[in-house]
Design an enzyme around this catalytic site. Structure first.
Site, short mmCIF file in Angstrom:
data_model
loop_
_atom_site.label_atom_id
_atom_site.label_comp_id
_atom_site.label_asym_id
_atom_site.label_seq_id
_atom_site.Cartn_x
_atom_site.Cartn_y
_atom_site.Cartn_z
N VAL A 377 -1.37 -12.62 -4.79
CA VAL A 377 -1.58 -11.43 -4.09
C VAL A 377 -1.09 -10.10 -4.67
O VAL A 377 0.04 -10.26 -5.16
CB VAL A 377 -1.01 -11.57 -2.72
CG1 VAL A 377 -1.17 -10.11 -1.76
CG2 VAL A 377 -1.43 -12.45 -1.59
N PHE A 378 -2.00 -9.27 -4.89
CA PHE A 378 -1.40 -7.91 -5.61
C PHE A 378 -1.25 -6.71 -4.56
O PHE A 378 -1.93 -6.77 -3.61
CB PHE A 378 -2.48 -7.49 -6.63
CG PHE A 378 -3.00 -8.60 -7.84
CD1 PHE A 378 -2.01 -8.61 -9.05
CD2 PHE A 378 -3.77 -9.49 -7.62
CE1 PHE A 378 -2.19 -9.53 -10.11
CE2 PHE A 378 -3.81 -10.57 -8.75
CZ PHE A 378 -3.01 -10.42 -9.90
N ASP A 379 -0.37 -5.94 -5.07
CA ASP A 379 0.10 -4.95 -4.16
C ASP A 379 -0.89 -3.71 -4.08
O ASP A 379 -0.87 -2.94 -3.31
CB ASP A 379 1.66 -4.63 -4.39
CG ASP A 379 1.70 -4.16 -5.78
OD1 ASP A 379 1.05 -4.20 -6.67
OD2 ASP A 379 2.74 -3.19 -5.93
N LYS A 380 -1.60 -3.64 -5.28
CA LYS A 380 -2.51 -2.40 -5.41
C LYS A 380 -3.51 -2.69 -6.48
O LYS A 380 -3.26 -3.39 -7.28
CB LYS A 380 -1.59 -1.16 -5.80
CG LYS A 380 -0.86 -1.53 -7.16
CD LYS A 380 0.14 -0.32 -7.42
CE LYS A 380 1.06 -0.35 -8.63
NZ LYS A 380 1.80 0.63 -8.96
N THR A 383 -3.27 -2.36 -10.47
CA THR A 383 -2.83 -3.43 -11.44
C THR A 383 -3.94 -4.14 -11.89
O THR A 383 -3.91 -4.71 -13.41
CB THR A 383 -1.93 -4.47 -10.57
OG1 THR A 383 -0.65 -3.73 -10.01
CG2 THR A 383 -1.12 -5.38 -11.28
#
Length: 415
Positions: A377-380, A383
């Site tokens: 899971v990436f926060d933005k 990235t």
């Protein structure tokens, strides 16, 4: 590298001579002819080539084995020293045995000088590859350390008690090692920020923080915004109040995290260490037992019905030297122990390669658990971007737009 090249300089010709040349019909008579005191040219040259490898290239293993015996901790060097010495001493015995008996034909015992020389050369090759992997990892850390500039432009200080700015009349360029907490430095467009701090004044500027966050777009910085050492100031000049120096900076903590990850032990490595602690004594015991059991079986009537069908005597072996060959084979195959080398090397190389690509690994346990990851899971989305915009699709709203688009496309290709 030099040790491996030195060993290969002697071991490779020895291998070619013992495994190829002596079996060529045109050269077989020469290699088996007498050179001195009933010693054949094959035995003499093999002895000459194997000796520098055994006592110069292999000296390090004998020294390590000596200290291992003194500390009652037998390591891989003990197995290497024992296995190569057994093959070398046995080969010397064979040379004098054949010369004393003037043996020929089936009575001629086979020497094994190439075994000891090639084993040492291969082990040195493995150590060279391991050292190369460590060097690449060290270079990755060095590249991170080089993100900070060597000098900073000092223009003043902030008083520790009052918090007032004390501006210097002359701007000074000082080494980064002399910079103190509370200094005020000026960073111009295109320069790297020397250390973590807070923007005191200057026009709004953009800072490239991709080295830390992976964000391809520059971040706008204004007064009272925090900046990170090693990032690049892109637009306007800014004055920065240095709040953190040395090992407390963000970049220094990242480097320390990588170094700690490289030296940490993964859970599987603890298992490998426990196995390695008893591996050498067990292998040595098996090697001795192999010789005793086979020598007993071959020199009693236990194998009389089958051993006559085995062609080992045609290859220069007898009922005492064949068990010795089996015993030496156990030592040779068992070293070096991959369990004791593979895990720490994998952690070191993995964390170094990850750091080079902007992936920071906390420790060896985290690296091992990464094998079980099924989703990330990436926060933005920033990235995940490459930072290079590309045309994905073109939507034409009218025929006139289509004509203009075609004209511009042709001109772009021609230019």
């Amino acid at each position: 590298r030099n040790s491996f090249l030195f060993a290969s300089f002697f071991a490779f010709p020895l291998f070619v001579m013992s495994m190829v040349f002596v079996y060529l019909p045109a050269m077989k008579s020469f290699w088996h002819s007498r050179a001195i005191w009933n010693i054949t040219w094959e035995e003499l040259l093999a002895w000459i080539l194997a000796t520098p490898v055994q006592f110069i290239s292999g000296a390090r293993f004998f020294v390590e084995a000596y200290y291992g015996i003194k500390s009652c901790h037998l390591g891989m060097s003990f197995l290497i020293a024992t296995g190569t010495s057994a093959a070398y001493i046995y080969s010397i015995f064979v040379v004098f045995y054949n010369a004393a008996r003037d043996a020929g034909g089936n009575d001629h015992l086979m020497q094994s000088f190439e075994t000891s020389a090639l084993l040492i050369a291969f082990v040195l090759l493995g150590k060279y590859l391991e050292a190369s992997a460590k060097a690449r990892t060290s270079r990755a850390i060095a590249n991170l350390a080089q993100l900070t500039p060597e000098n900073a432009n000092l223009v003043g200080t902030v008083h520790k008690d009052t918090g007032k700015e004390i501006i210097s009349e002359v701007e000074q360029s000082i080494p980064l090692s002399m910079m103190q907490r509370g200094d005020i430095v000026i960073v111009r467009p295109g320069e790297k920020i020397p250390s973590d701090g807070v923007v005191l004044s200057g026009s709004n500027t953009s800072v490239d923080e991709s080295m830390l966050t992976g964000e391809s777009l520059p971040v706008t910085k204004g007064v009272d915004d925090h900046v990170i050492g090693g990032t690049i100031n892109l637009d306007g000049s800014i004055r920065i109040h240095v709040t953190v120096i040395g090992e407390d900076t963000t970049l220094a903590k990242i480097i320390k995290l990588i170094e700690r990850a490289q030296t940490s032990k993964a859970p599987i490595q603890e298992i490998a260490d426990r196995i390695s602690a008893v591996f050498v004594p067990v292998v040595f015991t098996i090697s001795v037992s192999t010789y005793v059991i086979w020598a007993t079986l071959l020199n009693t009537s236990a194998l009389d019905n089958v051993k006559d069908t085995w062609p080992y005597k045609e290859h220069g072996l007898n009922d005492w030297t064949l068990p010795l060959l089996f015993s030496i084979s156990v030592l040779v195959i068992a070293c070096p122990c991959a369990m004791g080398l593979a895990t720490p090397t994998a952690i070191m190389v993995g964390s170094g390669v990850g750091a080079k690509h902007g992936i920071l690994i906390k420790d060896g346990e985290a690296l091992e658990m990464a094998n079980k990851i099924s989703a990330i899971v990436f926060d933005k989305t920033g990235t995940l971007t490459a930072g290079s915009p590309v045309v994905d699709d073109v939507l034409l709203l009218s025929d006139r737009c289509a004509a203009l688009f075609l004209d511009h496309s042709v001109n772009a290709q021609l230019s």
